[in-house]
Enzyme design. Structure first.
Site, PDB file in Angstrom:
ATOM      1  N   GLU A  37       0.878  -1.163   0.000  1.00  0.00           N
ATOM      2  CA  GLU A  37       0.000   0.000   0.000  1.00  0.00           C
ATOM      3  C   GLU A  37       0.922   1.220   0.000  1.00  0.00           C
ATOM      4  OE1 GLU A  37      -2.788   0.203   3.249  1.00  0.00           O
ATOM      5  OE2 GLU A  37      -3.412   2.209   2.619  1.00  0.00           O
ATOM      6  N   ARG A 262       5.626 -12.670   9.751  1.00  0.00           N
ATOM      7  CA  ARG A 262       6.281 -11.369   9.535  1.00  0.00           C
ATOM      8  C   ARG A 262       7.688 -11.403  10.083  1.00  0.00           C
ATOM      9  NH1 ARG A 262       2.232  -7.309   8.884  1.00  0.00           N
ATOM     10  NH2 ARG A 262       3.676  -5.569   9.039  1.00  0.00           N
ATOM     11  N   LYS A 272       4.728   0.816   9.821  1.00  0.00           N
ATOM     12  CA  LYS A 272       4.807   2.001   8.959  1.00  0.00           C
ATOM     13  C   LYS A 272       4.272   3.237   9.680  1.00  0.00           C
ATOM     14  CE  LYS A 272       2.914   0.171   5.144  1.00  0.00           C
ATOM     15  NZ  LYS A 272       2.451   0.058   3.744  1.00  0.00           N
TER      16      LYS A 272
HETATM   17  P1  ATP Z   1       0.134  -1.640   7.054  1.00  0.00           P
HETATM   18  O1  ATP Z   1       0.264  -1.751   8.536  1.00  0.00           O
HETATM   19  O2  ATP Z   1       0.089  -0.247   6.552  1.00  0.00           O
HETATM   20  O3  ATP Z   1      -0.825  -2.593   6.401  1.00  0.00           O
HETATM   21  P2  ATP Z   1       2.153  -3.350   5.977  1.00  0.00           P
HETATM   22  O4  ATP Z   1       3.498  -3.363   6.587  1.00  0.00           O
HETATM   23  O5  ATP Z   1       1.286  -4.533   6.012  1.00  0.00           O
HETATM   24  O6  ATP Z   1       1.525  -2.106   6.619  1.00  0.00           O
HETATM   25  P3  ATP Z   1       1.838  -3.253   3.109  1.00  0.00           P
HETATM   26  O7  ATP Z   1       2.174  -2.151   2.191  1.00  0.00           O
HETATM   27  O8  ATP Z   1       0.429  -3.706   3.167  1.00  0.00           O
HETATM   28  O9  ATP Z   1       2.316  -2.827   4.524  1.00  0.00           O
HETATM   29  O10 ATP Z   1       2.795  -4.471   2.848  1.00  0.00           O
HETATM   30  C1  ATP Z   1       3.047  -5.038   1.594  1.00  0.00           C
HETATM   31  C2  ATP Z   1       3.376  -6.482   1.757  1.00  0.00           C
HETATM   32  O11 ATP Z   1       4.513  -6.641   2.595  1.00  0.00           O
HETATM   33  C3  ATP Z   1       2.242  -7.225   2.408  1.00  0.00           C
HETATM   34  O12 ATP Z   1       2.014  -8.412   1.688  1.00  0.00           O
HETATM   35  C4  ATP Z   1       2.715  -7.497   3.787  1.00  0.00           C
HETATM   36  O13 ATP Z   1       2.168  -8.674   4.274  1.00  0.00           O
HETATM   37  C5  ATP Z   1       4.240  -7.572   3.615  1.00  0.00           C
HETATM   38  N1  ATP Z   1       4.911  -7.196   4.859  1.00  0.00           N
HETATM   39  C6  ATP Z   1       4.761  -6.054   5.548  1.00  0.00           C
HETATM   40  N2  ATP Z   1       5.486  -6.069   6.681  1.00  0.00           N
HETATM   41  C7  ATP Z   1       6.138  -7.250   6.704  1.00  0.00           C
HETATM   42  C8  ATP Z   1       7.045  -7.872   7.623  1.00  0.00           C
HETATM   43  N3  ATP Z   1       7.432  -7.271   8.748  1.00  0.00           N
HETATM   44  N4  ATP Z   1       7.507  -9.101   7.316  1.00  0.00           N
HETATM   45  C9  ATP Z   1       7.130  -9.706   6.183  1.00  0.00           C
HETATM   46  N5  ATP Z   1       6.284  -9.190   5.284  1.00  0.00           N
HETATM   47  C10 ATP Z   1       5.777  -7.976   5.538  1.00  0.00           C
END
Ligand code: ATP
Ligand code: MG
Length: 562
Positions: A37, A262, A272
């Site tokens: 996002e 994660r 974020k």
């Molecule tokens: P938000 O809290 O804004 O949803 P997010 O960290 O999930 O933040 P996204 O932009 O939705 O952000 O993430 C893009 C992709 O990266 C998603 O598929 C998410 O699952 C993955 N992702 C985000 N943070 C992690 C993490 N710490 N470890 C592994 N994958 C991650």
């Protein structure tokens, strides 16, 4: 561990794909996507998802899309879109011609909403958000039906079209899926599909004043792109029944969702929202501050894409959320830079040394090996003269027993140069040591004594009159606690655990003159002091270096001291 030596380990995600290929579930296709996002900068947690999705596509000869899940007009910006693309490329991945935006699917997503209304699977609800939330019930109690749940299909279509046409203010109505207010998954209790938001979107401008929710968009976007394996993090496990419901109700291609753990690291955090708070609250200097775990920050700090990919491969994917030790990440950059960073000498905290028996006007060019790990890196010349700098910590007037570096009467080796013996200590009126005097043994040129005598320490040094003065930035953990959320009293929040010493600036380090030619981003090992890279704040003669990482981790340093 290097990338090539990472075993082709069959983690559970790859095992699922292996099995799907065997059973021809997707007719031999492997198609993944990375769906950020655009509401912030990517961090090392995202790198895990990027390496997994793009890595799997590469390994299986499949495809991986980059898709921006840009459904929330309020928090998204073009700045983030651009930086995300740049960071994915920097990590070494390529989406080729497959760059997509969920916002490009808004019309299709809208048409599908009308289809669900016609099938009596969605309705316009005119309760306020609070009332909707209140009516959801709890884990132990079923929700209650909205009074608008029984609106006729005709009325729903009419209201939904007028929502789109802009006839209603924000919050007047929402579109909800008609599932089951007593469902065991709370998310299935008639979730919201559309909200009215009279807000400009970074791509669609003012074309829309209703926006689909992430949950109503994500699965269908995957479906439109023909994704086979929709890989996401564990917190989406309980959203899966809902994504399944939408695809099944619409009768469209239905990707398989697979959830993995994660990445979390000690002494930092990946949220974020919190990273934004640190940047906006000026607790750090920006999205590329070398102390934060954004890819920008790590890159500026001196991390290589290779080291991040190797780290992520080492960490692997599982179904268990756990926190990885920061030193595991640091060990990967050490290992990478050990092989390829050229060695230089740099004195961070200078103490002047005068070699009293060395001719005043003489300069010698000493031969120094650039990288003992890489024979092709060759040698360079380092000027040696009567006045030098050594590290203040490398001298002690009254040393304890186990201090083997320089002290009165002691002999040490100056790297690539001579053996020197301390003969005198000069102090100012306040008793502070201003310089030390040594004598050198001309027979030890190059650093070896012909009579075979040994010294217990080898110090790095820089010739005073040739030295390049530079600013050096030393970093420590962003937080003082492994878990930034650990606070002693409820009035404090995670920000109270910020480390006040996470950045220490040495404004006048003395470096080997050859470093004057180094370009922004170039990386070196300063012997005994760590790995460093040239920072983008470098301007003309004012050079700035970041310490990427020390040579040993804190633990081994403590051991060595003891
Ligand atoms: P938000 O809290 O804004 O949803 P997010 O960290 O999930 O933040 P996204 O932009 O939705 O952000 O993430 C893009 C992709 O990266 C998603 O598929 C998410 O699952 C993955 N992702 C985000 N943070 C992690 C993490 N710490 N470890 C592994 N994958 C991650
Ligand atoms: Mg997310």
């Amino acid at each position: 561990m290097t990338e090539s030596s990472v075993p082709a380990h069959r983690d559970f995600v790859r095992q699922i794909i292996d099995e799907d290929l065997k059973t021809e579930k997707w007719a031999g296709r492997v198609h993944t996507r990375f769906p950020p996002e655009p509401n912030g900068y990517l961090h090392i947690g995202h790198a895990k998802s990027i390496c997994l999705n793009f890595g799997i596509a590469k390994e299986y000869g499949g495809k991986c899309n980059l898709r921006f899940d840009d459904t929330n007009p309020e928090k998204e910006e073009v700045e983030y879109v651009d930086s995300i693309m740049d960071d994915v490329r920097w990590l070494g991945f390529d989406w080729e011609d497959r760059l997509f935006y969920a916002s490009d699917y808004f019309e299709q997503i809208y048409q599908w909403a009308e289809q669900l209304i016609r099938d009596d699977k969605a309705y316009v609800c005119s309760l306020g958000l609070e009332e909707i939330r209140g009516g959801r019930g709890s884990a132990s109690e079923p929700g209650v039906d909205s009074p608008y749940r029984s609106r006729s299909v005709e009325e729903n279509i009419d209201l939904f079209r007028r929502m789109r046409a802009g006839e209603f203010p924000d919050g007047a109505h929402v579109l909800r899926a008609k599932i089951d207010m007593a469902h065991k998954h709370m998310l299935m209790r008639d979730p919201i599909m559309y909200r009215i938001r009279h807000t400009e979107h970074h791509r669609t401008g003012h074309k829309w004043c209703i926006y689909p929710t992430y949950d109503y968009t994500h699965g269908q976007s995957d479906s439109i792109e023909g994704i086979t394996h929709s890989i996401c993090t564990l917190e989406f496990e309980n959203h899966r029944p809902l994504y399944d419901w939408y695809c099944d109700a619409l009768g469209i291609h239905h990707p398989q969702q697979i959830e993995f753990n994660r990445l979390n690291l000690t002494y930092t955090m990946m949220s974020k929202r919190r990273l934004l708070e640190l940047v906006q609250g000026k607790h750090v200097h920006g999205w590329d501050d070398p102390r934060i775990p954004t890819l920008r920050g790590l890159r500026r700090r001196g991390y290589t894409p290779e080291s991040i990919r190797a780290f992520v491969a080492y960490v692997g994917v599982t179904k268990n959320n756990a926190t990885m030790d920061m030193c595991v990440l640091e060990n990967h950059i050490r290992e990478d830079l050990n092989k390829r960073a050229e060695r230089r000498m740099g004195v961070l905290n200078p103490l002047k040394v005068v070699i009293t028996n060395y001719p005043e006007d003489q300069t010698e060019e000493m031969d120094a090996v650039n990288n003992p790990e890489d024979a092709t890196a060759g040698t360079r010349k380092v000027p040696f003269s009567r006045e030098l700098y050594i590290e203040r910590d490398d001298f002690m007037e009254d040393p304890p027993k186990k201090f083997f570096r320089l002290s009165p009467g002691k002999e040490v080796r100056l790297r690539w140069a001579y053996f020197v013996t301390c003969s005198n200590v000069v102090k100012d009126a306040s008793g502070q040591i201003t310089e030390i005097h040594c004598t050198y043994d001309p027979a030890t040129k190059g650093g070896d004594a012909p009579d075979g005598r040994k010294v217990k320490a080898t110090l790095h040094w820089v010739s005073a009159k040739h030295a390049l003065q530079a600013e050096v930035r030393l970093y420590d953990h962003l937080f003082v606690k492994e878990d930034p959320d650990e606070v002693s009293d409820a009035s404090l929040d995670w920000k109270s655990n910020l480390n006040p010493n996470s950045l220490i600036v040495q404004p006048a380090a003395m470096l080997e003159p050859s470093l004057g030619l180094a370009k922004t981003g170039e990386r070196f090992q300063f012997e005994r002091m760590g790995y460093f890279c040239v920072d983008s704040d470098t301007q003309g003669a004012h050079m700035v270096f970041n310490r990427t990482v020390t040579l040993k981790d804190q633990w081994s340093k403590e051991q060595a001291k003891g």
